[in-house]
Write an enzyme that holds these catalytic residues in place. Structure first.
Site, mmCIF file in Angstrom:
data_model
loop_
_atom_site.group_PDB
_atom_site.id
_atom_site.type_symbol
_atom_site.label_atom_id
_atom_site.label_comp_id
_atom_site.label_asym_id
_atom_site.label_seq_id
_atom_site.Cartn_x
_atom_site.Cartn_y
_atom_site.Cartn_z
ATOM 1 N N GLU A 36 0.837 -1.211 -0.123
ATOM 2 C CA GLU A 36 -0.067 -0.094 0.024
ATOM 3 C C GLU A 36 0.965 1.313 -0.006
ATOM 4 O OE1 GLU A 36 -3.226 -0.063 -0.265
ATOM 5 O OE2 GLU A 36 -3.261 -2.544 -0.101
ATOM 6 N N GLU A 77 -6.511 4.351 7.187
ATOM 7 C CA GLU A 77 -5.710 3.788 5.992
ATOM 8 C C GLU A 77 -5.683 2.282 6.030
ATOM 9 O OE1 GLU A 77 -4.692 3.621 2.407
ATOM 10 O OE2 GLU A 77 -4.686 5.707 3.226
ATOM 11 N N GLU A 84 -10.731 -2.295 0.539
ATOM 12 C CA GLU A 84 -10.405 -2.464 -1.033
ATOM 13 C C GLU A 84 -9.661 -3.691 -1.408
ATOM 14 O OE1 GLU A 84 -7.477 0.713 -1.743
ATOM 15 O OE2 GLU A 84 -9.046 2.318 -1.877
#
Length: 129
Positions: A36, A77, A84
């Site tokens: 990420e 996050e 996601e």
């Protein structure tokens, strides 16, 4: 033996559960760092801002609040990245609900960053107003 409604992956109780949970958490942080880019960028920003929190914060509570906002951005996050990853596992094709879920996660990250910015500015300029 687990019951039909119980996940065989669910850990048991005791000290072993704590060690397994810590291991899974470390794996998650490692995966976030590896996969990420946004997490790496925010982690770098936190590394820069953490020493500044001790300079900008005039009291213990202010310093802790500044640090809490940074950790909050990382937490949001991580949750967004998890959402996601699940959405991408379900389907890589465009689906309105999956798109909405990703957009909502992104909005949560943005709100955390905006809130962090407001808090930092407010604490930094407070002595001057």
């Amino acid at each position: 033996m687990t019951s039909p409604n119980e996940s065989p992956f669910k850990s048991k109780s005791g000290i072993q559960r704590i060690f397994k949970a810590a291991q899974y958490s470390a794996q998650g942080l490692k995966a976030a760092f590896k996969h990420e880019a946004a997490f790496r960028q925010e982690l770098l920003l936190c590394a820069i801002m953490t020493p500044l929190a001790f300079y900008v914060g005039r009291t213990l509570l202010e310093t802790l609040f500044l640090l809490a906002t940074l950790v909050g951005v990382l937490i949001v996050e991580l949750l967004n990245s998890a959402l996601e990853a699940l959405a991408d596992q379900i389907s890589l094709e465009h689906h309105p609900l999956l798109g909405r879920a990703k957009d909502l996660g992104s909005a949560a990250v943005m709100l955390a960053i905006v809130f962090t910015t407001i808090v930092w500015i407010a604490i930094a300029i407070d002595p001057f107003i």
